[in-house]
Design a protein around this motif. Structure first.
Motif, PDB file in Angstrom:
ATOM      1  N   TRP A  31      30.360  43.916  49.926  1.00 35.71           N
ATOM      2  CA  TRP A  31      29.133  43.248  49.831  1.00 35.71           C
ATOM      3  C   TRP A  31      27.355  44.014  51.238  1.00 35.71           C
ATOM      4  O   TRP A  31      28.899  44.233  52.259  1.00 35.71           O
ATOM      5  CB  TRP A  31      29.360  42.355  50.025  1.00 35.71           C
ATOM      6  CG  TRP A  31      29.494  41.296  48.604  1.00 35.71           C
ATOM      7  CD1 TRP A  31      30.520  41.490  47.670  1.00 35.71           C
ATOM      8  CD2 TRP A  31      28.635  40.345  48.197  1.00 35.71           C
ATOM      9  NE1 TRP A  31      30.538  40.264  46.610  1.00 35.71           N
ATOM     10  CE2 TRP A  31      28.774  40.357  46.698  1.00 35.71           C
ATOM     11  CE3 TRP A  31      27.431  39.766  48.646  1.00 35.71           C
ATOM     12  CZ2 TRP A  31      28.016  38.429  46.138  1.00 35.71           C
ATOM     13  CZ3 TRP A  31      26.528  38.762  47.879  1.00 35.71           C
ATOM     14  CH2 TRP A  31      27.329  38.744  46.866  1.00 35.71           C
ATOM     15  N   ASN A  32      26.607  44.118  50.734  1.00 37.60           N
ATOM     16  CA  ASN A  32      25.820  44.217  51.536  1.00 37.60           C
ATOM     17  C   ASN A  32      26.004  45.772  52.100  1.00 37.60           C
ATOM     18  O   ASN A  32      26.191  45.969  53.210  1.00 37.60           O
ATOM     19  CB  ASN A  32      26.042  43.532  52.885  1.00 37.60           C
ATOM     20  CG  ASN A  32      24.998  42.331  51.926  1.00 37.60           C
ATOM     21  OD1 ASN A  32      24.354  41.541  52.008  1.00 37.60           O
ATOM     22  ND2 ASN A  32      26.474  40.617  52.793  1.00 37.60           N
ATOM     23  N   GLY A  64      34.526  42.191  48.865  1.00 39.61           N
ATOM     24  CA  GLY A  64      33.685  41.319  49.370  1.00 39.61           C
ATOM     25  C   GLY A  64      34.821  41.186  50.524  1.00 39.61           C
ATOM     26  O   GLY A  64      35.337  41.549  51.069  1.00 39.61           O
ATOM     27  N   SER A  65      33.667  40.496  52.079  1.00 40.58           N
ATOM     28  CA  SER A  65      34.373  40.565  53.133  1.00 40.58           C
ATOM     29  C   SER A  65      35.489  39.086  53.037  1.00 40.58           C
ATOM     30  O   SER A  65      36.742  38.715  53.669  1.00 40.58           O
ATOM     31  CB  SER A  65      33.284  39.969  54.171  1.00 40.58           C
ATOM     32  OG  SER A  65      32.771  40.408  54.227  1.00 40.58           O
ATOM     33  N   PHE A  66      35.048  38.264  51.836  1.00 42.09           N
ATOM     34  CA  PHE A  66      36.427  37.406  51.833  1.00 42.09           C
ATOM     35  C   PHE A  66      38.020  38.655  51.615  1.00 42.09           C
ATOM     36  O   PHE A  66      39.173  37.484  51.781  1.00 42.09           O
ATOM     37  CB  PHE A  66      36.670  36.391  50.451  1.00 42.09           C
ATOM     38  CG  PHE A  66      37.549  35.386  50.035  1.00 42.09           C
ATOM     39  CD1 PHE A  66      37.265  34.314  50.942  1.00 42.09           C
ATOM     40  CD2 PHE A  66      38.286  35.608  49.300  1.00 42.09           C
ATOM     41  CE1 PHE A  66      38.491  33.301  50.564  1.00 42.09           C
ATOM     42  CE2 PHE A  66      39.447  35.056  49.074  1.00 42.09           C
ATOM     43  CZ  PHE A  66      38.836  33.103  49.624  1.00 42.09           C
ATOM     44  N   GLU A  67      37.521  39.151  51.031  1.00 41.75           N
ATOM     45  CA  GLU A  67      38.927  40.000  50.393  1.00 41.75           C
ATOM     46  C   GLU A  67      39.214  41.117  51.746  1.00 41.75           C
ATOM     47  O   GLU A  67      40.327  41.783  51.852  1.00 41.75           O
ATOM     48  CB  GLU A  67      38.792  40.822  49.101  1.00 41.75           C
ATOM     49  CG  GLU A  67      38.493  40.846  48.098  1.00 41.75           C
ATOM     50  CD  GLU A  67      37.741  39.734  48.076  1.00 41.75           C
ATOM     51  OE1 GLU A  67      36.454  40.261  48.259  1.00 41.75           O
ATOM     52  OE2 GLU A  67      37.912  38.360  46.802  1.00 41.75           O
ATOM     53  N   CYS A  89      29.963  42.301  56.047  1.00 44.38           N
ATOM     54  CA  CYS A  89      28.442  40.916  56.415  1.00 44.38           C
ATOM     55  C   CYS A  89      28.257  39.982  55.772  1.00 44.38           C
ATOM     56  O   CYS A  89      28.571  40.293  54.351  1.00 44.38           O
ATOM     57  CB  CYS A  89      27.630  42.402  55.634  1.00 44.38           C
ATOM     58  SG  CYS A  89      25.825  41.847  56.419  1.00 44.38           S
ATOM     59  N   THR A  95      23.498  32.620  50.612  1.00 49.95           N
ATOM     60  CA  THR A  95      24.754  32.568  49.882  1.00 49.95           C
ATOM     61  C   THR A  95      25.242  31.056  50.251  1.00 49.95           C
ATOM     62  O   THR A  95      25.407  31.024  51.602  1.00 49.95           O
ATOM     63  CB  THR A  95      25.834  33.601  49.553  1.00 49.95           C
ATOM     64  OG1 THR A  95      27.000  32.308  49.651  1.00 49.95           O
ATOM     65  CG2 THR A  95      26.098  33.987  51.203  1.00 49.95           C
ATOM     66  N   HIS A  97      28.030  30.368  49.860  1.00 52.31           N
ATOM     67  CA  HIS A  97      29.290  30.769  50.034  1.00 52.31           C
ATOM     68  C   HIS A  97      29.662  30.299  51.955  1.00 52.31           C
ATOM     69  O   HIS A  97      30.694  30.912  51.737  1.00 52.31           O
ATOM     70  CB  HIS A  97      29.720  31.709  49.448  1.00 52.31           C
ATOM     71  CG  HIS A  97      30.434  30.547  48.008  1.00 52.31           C
ATOM     72  ND1 HIS A  97      28.951  30.694  47.072  1.00 52.31           N
ATOM     73  CD2 HIS A  97      31.140  31.734  47.373  1.00 52.31           C
ATOM     74  CE1 HIS A  97      29.185  30.130  45.815  1.00 52.31           C
ATOM     75  NE2 HIS A  97      30.895  30.893  45.680  1.00 52.31           N
TER      76      HIS A  97
HETATM   77  N1  RBF Z   1      30.842  38.779  50.825  1.00 51.62           N
HETATM   78  C1  RBF Z   1      30.219  39.243  51.253  1.00 51.62           C
HETATM   79  O1  RBF Z   1      30.636  40.781  52.188  1.00 51.62           O
HETATM   80  N2  RBF Z   1      28.864  39.268  51.820  1.00 51.62           N
HETATM   81  C2  RBF Z   1      27.886  38.172  51.419  1.00 51.62           C
HETATM   82  O2  RBF Z   1      27.348  37.659  51.737  1.00 51.62           O
HETATM   83  C3  RBF Z   1      29.180  37.362  50.311  1.00 51.62           C
HETATM   84  N3  RBF Z   1      27.977  36.248  49.253  1.00 51.62           N
HETATM   85  C4  RBF Z   1      28.388  35.694  47.959  1.00 51.62           C
HETATM   86  C5  RBF Z   1      27.490  35.397  47.731  1.00 51.62           C
HETATM   87  C6  RBF Z   1      28.656  34.251  46.217  1.00 51.62           C
HETATM   88  C7  RBF Z   1      27.689  33.077  45.532  1.00 51.62           C
HETATM   89  C8  RBF Z   1      29.824  35.058  45.653  1.00 51.62           C
HETATM   90  C9  RBF Z   1      30.606  33.702  44.823  1.00 51.62           C
HETATM   91  C10 RBF Z   1      30.359  35.877  46.654  1.00 51.62           C
HETATM   92  C11 RBF Z   1      29.731  36.393  48.068  1.00 51.62           C
HETATM   93  N4  RBF Z   1      30.764  36.993  48.367  1.00 51.62           N
HETATM   94  C12 RBF Z   1      29.787  37.577  49.373  1.00 51.62           C
HETATM   95  C13 RBF Z   1      31.903  37.891  47.921  1.00 51.62           C
HETATM   96  C14 RBF Z   1      33.203  37.157  48.589  1.00 51.62           C
HETATM   97  O3  RBF Z   1      33.431  38.032  49.981  1.00 51.62           O
HETATM   98  C15 RBF Z   1      34.561  37.841  47.766  1.00 51.62           C
HETATM   99  O4  RBF Z   1      34.461  38.876  47.557  1.00 51.62           O
HETATM  100  C16 RBF Z   1      34.111  36.693  46.141  1.00 51.62           C
HETATM  101  O5  RBF Z   1      34.476  35.781  46.865  1.00 51.62           O
HETATM  102  C17 RBF Z   1      36.035  37.413  45.366  1.00 51.62           C
HETATM  103  O6  RBF Z   1      36.849  37.037  46.244  1.00 51.62           O
END
Ligand code: RBF
Length: 164
Positions: A31-32, A64-67, A89, A95, A97
Motif C-alpha cells: 500500500w502507498n 498492507g501495513s496491517f500485514e 505508510c 482512510t 481505518h
Molecule cells: N494499508 C496501508 O499500508 N496504508 C493505508 O493507508 C491503508 N489504508 C487502507 C484503507 C482501507 C479502507 C482498507 C480496507 C485497507 C487499507 N490498508 C492500508 C490495507 C491494510 O493494511 C490491509 O492490507 C488490509 O486491511 C487487509 O488486511
C-alpha cells in the motif's frame, strides 16, 4: 528522538556499530508503494553503508501495513535473523481505518519482538496527508527508512552484546 523539525537521517556513521555480522529481514507493505519503495531504498542502502552483506538482507512484500506483523512473525519463525525492519505508510486523509491499522501494527510489532526476543523495528509512516509522507521518504525530513535501518543495527548490536 525524531521531531517534526529535525532531520535525523543524517546519522554520524561513527556512532553506528558495524553491521557486517548481522542478518536483517525487511518487510515492506505494498500500500502507498511509491512511499514504501522509497523507505525501502533508504533502509537497504543504509544497511549496506554500515557493512551488511547483500546476501544477508532478506526482503519480503506484504499487501498492507496491517500485514507487517504477520510478515515479521513468519520471517522470525522461519529464518535466522538478527533484526526485522517493518516499512509501511498509512495516510489519515485517505482512510478511516487509520487508527485501527496504526494501533494494530504498533501493538503487533511490539508483540512479535517480545515473542521472539528479537528487535522488530517500526518503520511505518503515519501521516495526515501524502505530502507529509513524501517529506519523510526522501524529502525535506529525510528518509525514515534510513532511521529504521540504523535502529535495527543498533538493536542487533545490543542483542549480540548481551547474548555474548
Ligand atoms: N494499508 C496501508 O499500508 N496504508 C493505508 O493507508 C491503508 N489504508 C487502507 C484503507 C482501507 C479502507 C482498507 C480496507 C485497507 C487499507 N490498508 C492500508 C490495507 C491494510 O493494511 C490491509 O492490507 C488490509 O486491511 C487487509 O488486511
Amino acid at each position: 528522538m525524531s521531531t517534526q523539525l529535525k532531520n535525523l537521517s543524517d546519522f554520524s556513521h561513527t556512532e553506528v556499530p558495524s553491521a557486517v555480522n548481522y542478518k536483517f529481514g525487511i518487510v515492506v507493505a505494498e500500500w502507498n508503494a511509491v512511499i514504501t519503495n522509497a523507505l525501502y531504498g533508504g533502509a537497504y542502502q543504509s544497511l549496506i553503508d554500515h557493512g551488511t552483506l547483500p546476501e544477508h538482507i532478506f526482503t519480503y512484500a506484504v499487501p498492507g501495513s496491517f500485514e507487517l506483523t504477520s510478515g515479521a512473525d513468519l520471517l522470525l519463525k522461519n529464518l535466522k535473523l538478527d533484526a526485522i525492519i517493518c516499512l509501511g505508510c498509512v495516510i489519515q486523509g485517505e482512510t478511516r481505518h487509520f487508527d485501527f491499522i496504526c494501533n494494530a501494527v504498533a501493538n503487533g510489532i511490539s508483540n512479535v519482538a517480545i515473542k521472539y526476543s528479537k528487535p522488530v523495528i517500526f518503520g511505518v509512516l503515519t501521516t495526515d496527508n501524502q505530502q507529509q509522507a513524501e517529506d519523510r521518504a526522501g524529502g525535506k525530513h529525510g528518509n525514515k527508512g534510513v532511521e529504521a535501518a540504523v535502529t535495527a543495527i543498533k538493536m542487533a548490536n545490543l542483542a549480540a552484546t548481551l547474548d555474548n
